[in-house]
Design an enzyme around this catalytic site. Structure first.
Site, PDB file in Angstrom:
ATOM      1  N   THR A  94     -16.408  11.887  19.501  1.00  0.00           N
ATOM      2  CA  THR A  94     -15.153  12.268  18.839  1.00  0.00           C
ATOM      3  C   THR A  94     -15.032  11.685  17.441  1.00  0.00           C
ATOM      4  O   THR A  94     -14.482  12.318  16.544  1.00  0.00           O
ATOM      5  CB  THR A  94     -13.961  11.785  19.705  1.00  0.00           C
ATOM      6  OG1 THR A  94     -14.070  12.411  20.981  1.00  0.00           O
ATOM      7  CG2 THR A  94     -12.633  12.131  19.082  1.00  0.00           C
ATOM      8  N   SER A 166     -20.917  12.894  24.175  1.00  0.00           N
ATOM      9  CA  SER A 166     -21.712  11.967  24.993  1.00  0.00           C
ATOM     10  C   SER A 166     -21.888  12.453  26.420  1.00  0.00           C
ATOM     11  O   SER A 166     -22.749  11.949  27.142  1.00  0.00           O
ATOM     12  CB  SER A 166     -21.128  10.563  24.945  1.00  0.00           C
ATOM     13  OG  SER A 166     -19.925  10.498  25.664  1.00  0.00           O
ATOM     14  N   SER A 167     -21.097  13.415  26.835  1.00  0.00           N
ATOM     15  CA  SER A 167     -21.305  13.985  28.181  1.00  0.00           C
ATOM     16  C   SER A 167     -22.667  14.660  28.263  1.00  0.00           C
ATOM     17  O   SER A 167     -23.196  14.884  29.352  1.00  0.00           O
ATOM     18  CB  SER A 167     -20.243  15.019  28.509  1.00  0.00           C
ATOM     19  OG  SER A 167     -19.054  14.734  27.854  1.00  0.00           O
ATOM     20  N   THR A 197     -17.265   8.433  23.625  1.00  0.00           N
ATOM     21  CA  THR A 197     -16.779   7.387  24.527  1.00  0.00           C
ATOM     22  C   THR A 197     -17.073   7.681  25.999  1.00  0.00           C
ATOM     23  O   THR A 197     -17.135   6.761  26.807  1.00  0.00           O
ATOM     24  CB  THR A 197     -15.257   7.200  24.367  1.00  0.00           C
ATOM     25  OG1 THR A 197     -14.622   8.451  24.604  1.00  0.00           O
ATOM     26  CG2 THR A 197     -14.910   6.687  22.993  1.00  0.00           C
ATOM     27  N   ASP A 198     -17.250   8.977  26.338  1.00  0.00           N
ATOM     28  CA  ASP A 198     -17.324   9.323  27.764  1.00  0.00           C
ATOM     29  C   ASP A 198     -18.459   8.613  28.505  1.00  0.00           C
ATOM     30  O   ASP A 198     -18.274   8.138  29.614  1.00  0.00           O
ATOM     31  CB  ASP A 198     -17.458  10.843  27.928  1.00  0.00           C
ATOM     32  CG  ASP A 198     -16.155  11.552  27.576  1.00  0.00           C
ATOM     33  OD1 ASP A 198     -15.118  10.857  27.508  1.00  0.00           O
ATOM     34  OD2 ASP A 198     -16.171  12.778  27.358  1.00  0.00           O
TER      35      ASP A 198
HETATM   36  N1  LIG Z   1     -13.748  10.061  22.651  1.00  0.00           N
HETATM   37  C1  LIG Z   1     -14.919  10.657  22.809  1.00  0.00           C
HETATM   38  O1  LIG Z   1     -15.833  10.358  22.063  1.00  0.00           O
HETATM   39  C2  LIG Z   1     -15.063  11.655  23.924  1.00  0.00           C
HETATM   40  C3  LIG Z   1     -16.132  12.693  23.724  1.00  0.00           C
HETATM   41  N2  LIG Z   1     -16.029  13.708  24.702  1.00  0.00           N
HETATM   42  C4  LIG Z   1     -17.526  12.095  23.860  1.00  0.00           C
HETATM   43  O2  LIG Z   1     -17.783  11.303  24.726  1.00  0.00           O
HETATM   44  O3  LIG Z   1     -18.397  12.469  23.117  1.00  0.00           O
END
Ligand SMILES: NC(=O)C[C@H](N)C(=O)O
Length: 689
Positions: A94, A166-167, A197-198
């Site tokens: 993100t 990151s998923s 973050t995921d």
């Molecule tokens: N806050 C994030 O970065 C979530 C995003 N979906 C990721 O993990 O790439």
């Protein structure tokens, strides 16, 4: 640099049109800036002579231009403030995303660097202009002056292709990050990895095991709101990560989020909405960033072996997480434990409890364990530890299930993948390692008793100090002084005592010098060994930018130099400065000093700022032994300096007959022996290994 490429830097192999994918990342990044970096320890590197622009052992940057610096627009920092170089690996997430036409967030290639360069609070354009001249579009970014911090941060961003949510990340991506860090390790002081973050905690856990004997700070961060939006947590997270990575030696894979730095393998993502998205349930933060930066040095996990930094990249993919629930069927458990599964993190209830009244289920676990499927018991609770408090938990140990103590499921899974891939460990060793604390990921024993408060309290009482702040200040001034005195006196017993009182073996004094600096000046090998085995950091640079390795060189303590090199230390600073040092040693007929440099990995043919090598100078002064030594150690013979003169020309000019004869004989023999010589030369030293 005439052609200006507006695209951000790319990683080797990242795109089909990349120029030379065989180059280490740092070289490639730097070559895009027109200045290939040269690690000072790269003997025989093809880069060594080609570049005419000065670079240093950390990267592509010319430290000799430091004197040209003036205060920038943000400019309170003294003009001579030392610099730190940080490599930023931008993988996606993100933090760098933008909204598409459907208002959904997605990564946008090439935008991150371009935009960051335009943000005055992320890039000091005035400083960059003075430092790199007008063609600065591809030059590293410069973090504006940060009040209270010692070093100016220069950073380069390597953008991955494709940028990933990151998923979509997995083992191959961890390997890619780990490999890039290894290739650039000696060129940078610290590393920041921008990540979604995921799955960030999985990556952090995996990297913590993949990096063995880590000596530098690695920080993974991201954000919940993109950095380009007006309201964002990305800016704070990124800036703080850069400041910490460049100014503090915290030799761990860390996660920075919402003002706290955590040990990466202790983190879990706890919220998909809050900006306080991460927690470290069973381990205190390493750093709290408030108005001040509060580093808790006591909790930093430090490697205590005399070994070099290496990267382990063969992670085992056949691992999985199995979360119990009251109605889970035996068939499910049974199926999950079948080949190719080699390791399972069993997420049990409470303090590690399992339904022991279901005999078939216990039997399935026993059989799998007998087939050498590694099974680790971790709790489903977000806090607390697995222990043998209840019979329902104890029985699992009887069938060969390993207690995971307070490991997070993410850490347990990553550790299993690492442990199972270690070919050199047999089954018993793998089980043992799984329960051991390898990177601070679990708490299995009681921490050592600290008598710290007796000592500090006694002094504090005498001085009438009461507040926590005063006690903290007392500790940070008292311990380095006492540790350094013990090192100076060669008093191992006192040093051990101080360790018991909670003294940090990497603590810096008012000159930012550590006990290891002192021990290296003294050349007390026992002390150097003790300190390295008790977590002393090898990469700390003092107020004058000197590392313990440089101190050992300047005092010609060869054993200490070898030990430091074994522990991953490397030459830093401008390679021209090393050339100057070699030439000065040659002029003074100092064979021992040349040998110090050689042991430290210096290229004995390194030029000084006039293009002269130690051999030119030794020839000029007619120092026969030095010439002999240099020829024996493969110094290059026919290199012209900036005036076009070779060592032989110098010897002829001063009529140093023995040297002339030696050089001519060497040249004559070289023709015949060229191929033989090539075999005898030391192997091309790749400083990235
Ligand atoms: N806050 C994030 O970065 C979530 C995003 N979906 C990721 O993990 O790439």
């Amino acid at each position: 640099m005439d052609a200006v490429d507006q695209r951000p830097t790319k990683t080797p192999g990242a795109s089909p049109d990349s120029e030379d994918d065989t180059l280490p990342l740092a070289m490639k990044l730097a070559s895009q800036n027109g200045t290939p970096p040269v690690a000072a320890s790269q003997n025989g590197s093809p880069w060594k002579r080609k570049q005419m622009v000065d670079v240093n052992a950390h990267g592509s940057l010319d430290l000799s231009k430091l004197s040209m610096r003036r205060n920038s627009s943000y400019g309170k920092m003294p003009p001579e403030a030392p610099e730190a170089k940080v490599l930023v690996i931008y993988t996606g997430g993100t933090i760098g995303m933008m909204r598409n036409e459907k208002n959904a967030l997605e990564p946008r290639p090439y935008e991150f660097v371009r935009k960051i360069r335009q943000y005055p609070n992320m890039h000091d354009d005035v400083y960059a202009g003075k430092r790199y001249g007008p063609a600065k579009i591809m030059a590293p970014l410069v973090l504006p002056y940060v009040e209270g911090q010692h070093r100016r941060i220069l950073y380069q961003i390597s953008e991955y292709e494709p940028l990933l949510d990151s998923s979509n990340m997995g083992i191959a991506d961890w390997v890619r990050i780990a490999t890039d860090v290894r290739q650039s390790y000696e060129f940078f002081d610290g590393f920041v990895i921008l990540h979604g973050t995921d799955t960030l905690s999985y990556t952090a856990s995996a990297l913590s095991f993949m990096f063995e004997n880590l000596g530098k700070t690695i920080i993974i961060t991201g954000s919940q709101i993109p950095i380009f939006e007006t309201r964002t947590d990305g800016k704070d997270n990124f800036t703080s990560a850069l400041i910490l990575a460049g100014n503090y030696v915290i030799p761990e894979v860390c996660v920075f989020f919402n003002s706290r730095l955590f040990r990466g393998n202790r983190t879990v993502k706890v919220s998909s909405e809050s900006l306080d998205a991460f927690n470290s349930p069973n381990a205190a933060p390493l750093v709290k960033m408030g108005i001040n930066v509060e580093v808790d040095y006591r909790v930093i996990f430090r490697p205590c072996t005399v070994d070099k930094f290496t990267v382990h990249v063969q992670m085992d993919e056949n691992v999985g997480l199995l979360r119990l629930f009251p109605s889970i069927s035996v068939a499910t458990v049974h199926a999950f434990l079948q080949a190719p599964m080699r390791g399972v993190v069993l997420q049990t209830y409470g303090a590690g409890n399992f339904p022991t009244n279901r005999a078939e289920m216990i039997q399935a676990l026993r059989e799998a364990s007998a087939r050498e499927v590694l099974i680790v018991n971790c709790t489903q609770c977000s806090e607390g530890s697995v222990c043998d408090l209840y019979e329902t938990g104890r029985q699992l140990q009887d069938v060969g299930i390993i207690p995971g103590y307070d490991m997070t499921p993410e850490a347990a899974l990553a550790k299993m993948s690492y442990v199972l891939s270690k070919q050199e460990w047999d089954w018993e060793m793998k089980k043992k390692m799984m329960k051991s604390n390898l990177r601070g990921e679990l708490t299995c024993d009681k921490p050592p008793e600290m008598q710290e408060y007796d000592l500090i309290d006694a002094v504090a009482r005498t001085l009438h100090l009461t507040s926590t702040k005063e006690l903290g200040q007392l500790k940070s001034s008292l311990f380095p002084a006492m540790v350094n005195t013990a090192v100076l006196a060669g008093d191992l017993a006192k040093l051990t005592n101080l360790k018991g009182y909670g003294a940090n073996m990497s603590a810096e004094n008012y000159d930012r010098r550590t006990a290891l600096h002192v021990a290296c000046c003294e050349g007390n090998i026992e002390m150097v060994k003790y300190l390295l085995q008790h977590g002393a950091a090898v990469h700390i640079r003092d107020r004058y930018d000197r590392t313990p390795l440089m101190d050992a060189i300047m005092h010609d303590h060869h054993q200490a130099i070898s030990l430091l090199i074994k522990c991953g230390a490397h030459l830093t600073g401008s390679i021209r400065a090393i050339g100057d040092g070699l030439c000065a040693a040659a002029a003074r007929n100092q064979l021992t000093r040349l040998e110090s440099y050689r042991i430290a990995g210096a290229d004995l043919s390194q030029e000084d700022s006039c293009g002269r090598t130690a051999l030119h100078v030794a020839a000029l002064y007619g120092h026969v032994e030095v010439v002999q030594y240099l020829l024996k150690n493969y110094a290059e013979v026919n290199v012209p300096d900036y005036l076009g003169l070779t060592p032989l020309d110098y010897a002829l000019k001063v009529n140093a007959v023995p040297v002339v004869e030696m050089l001519q004989a060497h040249q004559a023999s070289r023709g015949d022996e060229l191929s033989f010589e090539a075999d005898k030369r030391p192997p091309m030293q790749n400083s990235f290994d």
